[in-house]
Write an enzyme that holds these catalytic residues in place. Structure first.
Site, short mmCIF file in Angstrom:
data_model
loop_
_atom_site.label_atom_id
_atom_site.label_comp_id
_atom_site.label_asym_id
_atom_site.label_seq_id
_atom_site.Cartn_x
_atom_site.Cartn_y
_atom_site.Cartn_z
N TYR A 124 -34.88 16.52 -53.38
CA TYR A 124 -33.76 16.13 -52.51
C TYR A 124 -32.88 15.10 -53.20
O TYR A 124 -31.66 15.29 -53.34
CB TYR A 124 -34.29 15.56 -51.18
CG TYR A 124 -33.25 14.78 -50.40
CD1 TYR A 124 -32.11 15.40 -49.89
CD2 TYR A 124 -33.39 13.39 -50.19
CE1 TYR A 124 -31.16 14.68 -49.19
CE2 TYR A 124 -32.44 12.68 -49.49
CZ TYR A 124 -31.32 13.32 -48.98
OH TYR A 124 -30.37 12.60 -48.30
N ILE A 161 -26.27 12.92 -38.50
CA ILE A 161 -25.25 11.88 -38.70
C ILE A 161 -23.86 12.45 -38.45
O ILE A 161 -23.01 11.80 -37.83
CB ILE A 161 -25.35 11.27 -40.12
CG1 ILE A 161 -26.77 10.76 -40.38
CG2 ILE A 161 -24.34 10.14 -40.29
CD1 ILE A 161 -27.02 10.31 -41.82
N THR A 210 -26.91 9.01 -50.39
CA THR A 210 -28.12 8.31 -49.97
C THR A 210 -28.55 7.26 -50.99
O THR A 210 -28.24 7.38 -52.19
CB THR A 210 -29.25 9.35 -49.80
OG1 THR A 210 -30.51 8.69 -49.73
CG2 THR A 210 -29.33 10.32 -50.98
N ASP A 211 -29.31 6.27 -50.52
CA ASP A 211 -29.87 5.27 -51.46
C ASP A 211 -30.98 5.87 -52.33
O ASP A 211 -31.38 5.28 -53.33
CB ASP A 211 -30.40 4.04 -50.70
CG ASP A 211 -31.49 4.34 -49.67
OD1 ASP A 211 -31.84 5.52 -49.48
OD2 ASP A 211 -32.00 3.37 -49.06
N ALA A 267 -25.49 19.00 -46.08
CA ALA A 267 -26.54 18.91 -47.10
C ALA A 267 -27.84 19.40 -46.50
O ALA A 267 -28.02 19.41 -45.28
CB ALA A 267 -26.71 17.47 -47.58
N THR A 271 -27.07 24.17 -51.71
CA THR A 271 -26.07 23.48 -50.89
C THR A 271 -25.61 22.18 -51.52
O THR A 271 -24.41 21.92 -51.66
CB THR A 271 -26.62 23.23 -49.47
OG1 THR A 271 -26.59 24.46 -48.76
CG2 THR A 271 -25.80 22.19 -48.71
N GLY A 298 -45.11 12.37 -55.03
CA GLY A 298 -44.01 11.60 -55.62
C GLY A 298 -43.37 10.59 -54.68
O GLY A 298 -42.21 10.21 -54.85
P1 NAD Z 1 -29.04 16.91 -41.23
O1 NAD Z 1 -30.01 17.71 -42.00
O2 NAD Z 1 -29.40 16.43 -39.86
O3 NAD Z 1 -27.67 17.71 -41.08
C1 NAD Z 1 -27.10 18.44 -42.13
C2 NAD Z 1 -26.03 19.36 -41.54
O4 NAD Z 1 -25.43 20.08 -42.62
C3 NAD Z 1 -26.60 20.41 -40.58
O5 NAD Z 1 -25.79 20.49 -39.44
C4 NAD Z 1 -26.55 21.71 -41.38
O6 NAD Z 1 -26.37 22.85 -40.57
C5 NAD Z 1 -25.34 21.45 -42.28
N1 NAD Z 1 -25.38 22.24 -43.51
C6 NAD Z 1 -26.43 22.42 -44.35
N2 NAD Z 1 -26.08 23.20 -45.37
C7 NAD Z 1 -24.75 23.51 -45.20
C8 NAD Z 1 -23.81 24.28 -45.94
N3 NAD Z 1 -24.16 24.90 -47.08
N4 NAD Z 1 -22.55 24.36 -45.47
C9 NAD Z 1 -22.19 23.75 -44.32
N5 NAD Z 1 -23.05 23.04 -43.57
C10 NAD Z 1 -24.31 22.90 -44.01
O7 NAD Z 1 -28.67 15.68 -42.17
P2 NAD Z 1 -28.24 14.19 -41.80
O8 NAD Z 1 -29.45 13.36 -41.68
O9 NAD Z 1 -27.24 14.23 -40.70
O10 NAD Z 1 -27.51 13.76 -43.15
C11 NAD Z 1 -26.11 14.00 -43.35
C12 NAD Z 1 -25.73 13.53 -44.73
O11 NAD Z 1 -26.04 12.14 -44.86
C13 NAD Z 1 -26.48 14.24 -45.85
O12 NAD Z 1 -25.59 14.45 -46.91
C14 NAD Z 1 -27.57 13.26 -46.26
O13 NAD Z 1 -27.92 13.42 -47.61
C15 NAD Z 1 -26.87 11.94 -46.01
N6 NAD Z 1 -27.74 10.80 -45.68
C16 NAD Z 1 -28.69 10.92 -44.70
C17 NAD Z 1 -29.48 9.81 -44.39
C18 NAD Z 1 -30.51 9.88 -43.28
O14 NAD Z 1 -31.27 8.91 -43.11
N7 NAD Z 1 -30.58 10.93 -42.49
C19 NAD Z 1 -29.30 8.61 -45.08
C20 NAD Z 1 -28.32 8.53 -46.08
C21 NAD Z 1 -27.53 9.64 -46.36
#
Ligand code: NAD
Ligand code: TYD
Length: 352
Positions: free
Chosen positions: A158, A11, A132-133, A81, A98, A290
């Site tokens: 998570y 994202i 997230t939801d 995250a 993290t 779960g």
């Molecule tokens: P992702 O796992 O694709 O990307 C996470 C990014 O964070 C990666 O680039 C990783 O290298 C970086 N990262 C991890 N630990 C780190 C740290 N300690 N310091 C700096 N960078 C770090 O995740 P995503 O799907 O892009 O999700 C992004 C955010 O959106 C997250 O917080 C997730 O909880 C939230 N989210 C995701 C979804 C979904 O459907 N994917 C839905 C709602 C919310």
């Protein structure tokens, strides 16, 4: 400028790319580059003046303080995250490190920076936390969707770690006055999603003629949102959201996992008729521990207060997504590294 964390992930990278198309305001992108972070996602902006990439951890206070002092961002958008439920079941520690400890350090450094600001720099500053939801827990079939006041009831390591981070963000506003915004979004899909998540995993497996692993009965429900719509919602909340408020973001697209996978198979049957019918590859395997039954988002607050609604329907978004994976074989080949193969054999090897 703004500071984005986790901007090399799914994202975050979509957000950075969209932002740089729309705005002239530069981005500093702080990302640790875990297995989920991929600079190929950002190839088109890596050498541009508007994008400054820094490899590092949100939990590294001295690095974050240095970046804040040097670049003086007007806002921080925190995507960083650990994000995959199945990985959190196999190994929760990175999630605590993290999502909880890292967010704490980021908040502490942000607070110090924000308190050093004066005048409009201080009043205009925002910290937007992307959540997230899943923090709201699991719904039964007839329950109303999650609103911003639904009590937190996270069920996986998570979602528990994300819930903890949301609570810290809330407390930093309530106690210290930090101008925070929190968004709780439903399941995203679209380009550059790592193929451990349902939709890209199914597309890639189907293209390779490999089994499509459905956990349990496949009737778990998720609300799906195209990633570009999530990015536009975040931009909207960043500019017009009220500090201290929470905004739910969703696609009004509840689907069972089986519905999603059958839709993908139908699209792939048209695109690759020689390997049709792809639905023959569906295999039900042991359920996730779960496993939350249903998520559904009531996204009326962000529509009513900020005028945001998703632009993409599931039908248009999923076609764009399949096309993207069909047309980006280099990206896929690059992802299918040793680390990814190890995860697949560790997780699915024992799941059936
Ligand atoms: P992702 O796992 O694709 O990307 C996470 C990014 O964070 C990666 O680039 C990783 O290298 C970086 N990262 C991890 N630990 C780190 C740290 N300690 N310091 C700096 N960078 C770090 O995740 P995503 O799907 O892009 O999700 C992004 C955010 O959106 C997250 O917080 C997730 O909880 C939230 N989210 C995701 C979804 C979904 O459907 N994917 C839905 C709602 C919310
Ligand atoms: P996922 O993409 O991991 O997102 P989340 O668990 O955060 O909602 O999974 C979406 C749904 O798809 C979830 O109900 C679990 C299911 N699923 C499968 O059935 N098989 C799979 O191989 C994966 C990865 C997920």
């Amino acid at each position: 400028m703004i500071l984005v964390t986790g901007g090399a992930g799914f994202i975050g990278a979509n957000f950075v790319l969209d932002w740089l198309q729309i705005h002239s305001e530069p981005i500093i992108n702080l990302d640790k580059l875990t297995y989920a972070g991929n600079l190929h996602n950002l190839a088109s902006v890596m050498n541009g003046a508007g994008h400054h990439f820094v490899q590092g951890d949100i939990g590294d206070s001295s690095l974050v303080k240095e970046l804040l002092a040097k670049h003086r961002p007007r806002a921080i958008v925190n995507f960083a995250a650990e994000s995959h439920v199945d990985r959190s079941i196999h190994g929760p520690e990175d999630f605590i490190q993290t999502n909880v400890v890292g967010t704490f350090h980021l908040l502490a450094a942000t607070r110090e920076y924000w308190e050093s600001l004066t005048g409009t720099e201080k009043t205009a500053f925002r910290f937007l936390h992307v959540s997230t939801d899943e923090v709201y827990g699991s719904l039964n079939a007839n329950d109303p969707p999650f609103t911003e006041t639904t009590p937190y009831a996270p069920n996986s390591p998570y979602s528990a770690s994300k819930a903890a981070s949301d609570h810290l963000v809330r407390a930093w506003h309530h106690t210290y006055g930090l101008p925070v915004l929190t968004t709780n979004c439903s399941n995203n899909y679209g380009p550059w999603q790592f193929p451990e998540k349902l939709i890209p995993l199914m597309i890639l497996n189907a293209l390779k003629g490999e089994p499509l692993p459905i956990y349990g009965d496949g009737l778990n429900v998720r609300d799906w949102l195209y990633v570009g719509d999530h990015c536009s919602a975040i931009r909207t909340v960043l500019e017009n959201g009220t500090p201290g408020e929470v905004y739910n973001i969703g696609g009004w697209n509840e689907k069972t996992n089986l519905e999603v996978v059958h839709t993908l198979c139908t699209i792939l049957d048209q695109a690759c008729p020689s390997s049709a019918p792809h639905a023959n590859l569906i295999q039900h395997i042991r359920d996730r521990a779960g496993h939350d039954r249903r998520y559904a988002i009531d996204a009326r607050k962000i529509e009513r207060e900020l005028g945001w609604r998703p632009q993409e329907s599931f039908e248009t978004g999923i076609r764009k997504t399949v096309d993207w994976y069909l047309n980006n074989q280099d990206w896929i080949n690059n992802i299918l590294s040793g680390d990814y193969r190890q995860w697949v054999s560790r997780h699915y090897g024992s799941a059936a």
